[in-house]
Write a protein that holds these residues in place. Structure first.
Motif, PDB file in Angstrom:
ATOM      1  N   ILE A  20      -9.549   7.902  23.647  1.00 60.60           N
ATOM      2  CA  ILE A  20      -9.731   7.506  22.253  1.00 60.60           C
ATOM      3  C   ILE A  20      -9.862   5.991  22.167  1.00 60.60           C
ATOM      4  N   THR A  30     -13.739   9.521  17.879  1.00 59.71           N
ATOM      5  CA  THR A  30     -13.065  10.035  16.678  1.00 59.71           C
ATOM      6  C   THR A  30     -13.535  11.445  16.372  1.00 59.71           C
ATOM      7  N   ALA A  48      -7.077   3.963  16.298  1.00 64.56           N
ATOM      8  CA  ALA A  48      -6.918   5.034  17.282  1.00 64.56           C
ATOM      9  C   ALA A  48      -5.510   5.611  17.219  1.00 64.56           C
ATOM     10  N   LEU A  76      -4.728   7.582  13.885  1.00 60.38           N
ATOM     11  CA  LEU A  76      -5.366   8.897  13.861  1.00 60.38           C
ATOM     12  C   LEU A  76      -4.644   9.877  14.783  1.00 60.38           C
ATOM     13  N   LEU A  94     -10.296   6.993   8.829  1.00 61.63           N
ATOM     14  CA  LEU A  94     -11.671   7.380   9.153  1.00 61.63           C
ATOM     15  C   LEU A  94     -12.679   6.488   8.430  1.00 61.63           C
ATOM     16  N   ILE A 154     -12.926   3.350  10.356  1.00 59.19           N
ATOM     17  CA  ILE A 154     -13.675   3.578  11.591  1.00 59.19           C
ATOM     18  C   ILE A 154     -15.174   3.605  11.292  1.00 59.19           C
TER      19      ILE A 154
END
Length: 634
Positions: free
Chosen positions: A347, A354, A392, A395, A508, A511
């Motif tokens: 990751i 992701t 990272a 998540l 997210l 990201i």
């Protein structure tokens, strides 16, 4: 037309029941107007010369004679221009009356197609008409001797077309399907179907499905305003479709004559048919040649989709979820098959890993395995930034996976020392050694824990060869292998909106906002990503556009360049498009060796580079001719 586009139109003129001459004048007016727009093929509705609701007027010889005289006005309207017009009219032959579609070009009737499968369930057509037969014969109409038969296949130097009238399109083995199998690139469907609640949706679905199944252009014109409403209403819906997609359409219930125009791409149709290998049958059709001269300069009016991999708004949620589920179920099956105890995944805090992690979590749900069976590993290197590192970890924590962090810095420094590489030299050796070190860690931990290494690389990277050979290029199962970068963004965004976890959603979103980067060179003085992939290899939206049109549509570089100019005219200059098209084409050929030995992964869409069932090409295939073409583009 240039690049194998055929400008077509479907029209629904204002009709008057039984007024053949008035209807002919309205049809002629539309023909003249469309000829000025360089339209090459126009379709009018079923029985458009008389209207379809004339009832027992069809039994009167005097009425049929009037219709024949009115037809001459339509024939004359085509004289001296390049358009092929297909209009509907009753035609008498051998003491029988037929519901016909008449193809006319430059003052000549090219052929007449009688309806072979009459609709008696709703309109009782057999009361007035005789069903046509496939066997063609020559009859005399409007002083011309013309072919007459339901199996006529009209061919021009650039395309061919066949006709299925009205409800014939609903038959299990329709004339259009037979003619498409014999090579018709465009199927015309003149119609006089009454509208009932829900029928419009069904008609639209049929047009899309027929054009997809037959891999053809499909033109539909239904009668509308002016038809009798004694027993029904007619919506006047017109549409033009191609290989499953509606290119142009009108609304319903217009109170005046109307038409829609678009260009059908016959090269795209040809490519799909060659790949299908079920077209070009012989034995059913009678071929009629039309000496049409094709324009090279008319304007492209159809929408050129800049993001062909991204689903349209009305089906986006369903399609994105479907791709995600294909990935997850494919991985779940592999996990079960090899009896893997764990899923091991690297990751980075970037987009690809992701999505791969989200897919892996879903696969574990399908298998009934806890998310703790996912061993997610961050492996900070010389270019890892705080932003990606934090995302990272956030998540991974929210998904409940087993988290490991293993820095690769010391291992890489030792490796540089072993091979006598200067740490200050940030060349390809410097970058690739980090990617291979990470892959070694993943593989070894998978061995320790009876696991499977989940690949994160995507279709866009495979096409460009933008992966370290035997580094991030390699895994035990590659869930993103047929998902392009532009689509990955939309899937991750969809997940963020649907997951119901605000922390996951915000992570997210960040990201998605992070520049795409392998993070293999040190960050800048502000700790921000310095190595941005799209600065080095080009914008992924351009490359995904190139992939779709080269691999799926099979277009030559000059056509791809032309389409990109239309699609990205407000975003990129011609020079920029040409530069990255050259980069794409060069890398696509020289990087085939990476695709030839890529790991298994599920096919999720129409375009994939799977070396077994997708794009198959020797690794030493030359791309020189393709790049030479690009170098000469203006």
């Amino acid at each position: 037309m240039k690049y194998s586009y055929i400008k077509t139109a479907t029209a629904s003129p204002t009709l008057s029941v039984g007024d053949c001459f008035g209807n002919a004048d309205n049809i002629a007016c539309i023909i003249n107007e469309l000829a000025q727009k360089d339209v090459e093929l126009v379709l009018f509705p079923e029985l458009s010369l008389t209207s379809s609701s004339c009832g027992d007027l069809f039994t009167l010889p005097a009425f049929i004679q009037q219709c024949a005289k009115a037809l001459e006005r339509v024939i004359e309207a085509t004289r001296g221009n390049n358009i092929i017009a297909v209009a509907g009219a009753p035609v008498a032959n051998n003491n029988s009356l037929y519901n016909c579609s008449i193809a006319i070009h430059n003052g000549r009737i090219c052929g007449i197609v009688p309806k072979a499968q009459l609709n008696n369930s709703t309109s009782n057509e057999s009361r007035w008409f005789t069903a046509g037969i496939a066997k063609a014969e020559i009859i005399e109409v409007a002083g011309q001797k013309v072919p007459f038969g339901s199996n006529l296949l009209f061919t021009t130097p650039e395309y061919s077309f066949g006709i299925e009238t009205g409800t014939e399109a609903n038959a299990p083995l329709s004339p259009g399907a037979l003619l498409a199998a014999e090579g018709a690139t465009i199927i015309l469907n003149p119609s006089a179907e009454a509208t009932i609640a829900g029928s419009h949706k069904a008609t639209k679905a049929r047009i899309e499905n027929k054009s997809a199944i037959c891999k053809c252009g499909y033109m539909h014109a239904n009668c509308g305003w002016g038809e009798s409403t004694s027993n029904a209403a007619y919506a006047g819906y017109c549409a033009i479709a191609e290989c499953g997609d509606i290119l142009a359409q009108t609304g319903q219930f217009n109170t005046a004559g109307h038409y829609t125009v678009s260009e059908i791409d016959t090269e795209k149709i040809q490519k799909q048919r060659i790949a299908d290998n079920n077209f070009g049958c012989k034995g059913y059709a009678t071929v009629i040649d039309i000496p049409q001269i094709h324009s090279e300069n008319c304007e492209i009016t159809r929408n050129i989709n800049a993001n062909p991999f991204v689903p349209c708004d009305d089906c986006a949620k369903e399609r994105l979820e479907e791709v995600f589920n294909i990935q997850a179920n494919a991985l779940a099956r592999r996990i079960v098959h090899i009896h893997a105890n764990t899923c091991v995944i690297g990751i980075s805090g970037g987009l690809d890993s992701t999505l791969a992690l989200l897919v892996t979590a879903k696969a574990c749900d399908i298998c009934g395995k806890p998310h703790s069976d996912i061993v997610a590993i961050t492996m900070p290197g010389f270019g890892t930034t705080e932003r990606t590192h934090t995302n990272a970890h956030t998540l991974m924590e929210r998904l409940g996976v087993t988290i490991m962090e293993i820095s690769i810095k010391e291992a890489c420094l030792q490796h540089f020392k072993d091979i006598d590489h200067n740490i200050e030299n940030h060349d390809i050796t410097y970058e690739n050694s980090q990617a291979r070190e990470r892959t070694q860690i993943l593989m070894d931990i998978a061995n320790q824990r009876n696991g499977i290494v989940i690949g994160t690389g995507d279709l866009s990277e495979l096409a460009l060869g933008w992966a370290t050979y035997n580094g991030d290029h390699m895994s035990m199962y590659s869930v993103n292998a047929s998902v392009p970068k532009t689509l990955i963004r939309h899937i991750v965004n969809w997940y963020a909106q649907e997951c119901g976890d605000k922390t996951v959603a915000s992570t997210l979103t960040d990201i998605l906002d992070t520049p795409i980067s392998p993070e293999l060179v040190p960050a800048n003085e502000n700790g921000e990503i310095k190595q941005k992939t799209e600065d080095l290899v080009g914008p992924y939206e351009l490359h995904d556009f190139f992939i779709y049109n080269f691999v799926h549509n099979g277009y030559a570089p000059e056509k791809i360049y032309f389409l990109a100019q239309q699609a990205f005219k407000d975003e990129y200059s011609n020079e920029v498009i040409k530069k990255w098209l050259a980069t794409f084409m060069r890398r696509f050929f020289i990087q085939q060796f990476k695709r030839s030995c890529s790991p298994d992964g599920p096919v999720t869409g129409v375009c994939n580079l799977n070396p077994h069932i997708g794009w198959i090409m020797p690794s030493d295939t030359s791309g020189r001719e393709w790049t030479d073409i690009i170098s000469k583009l203006k």
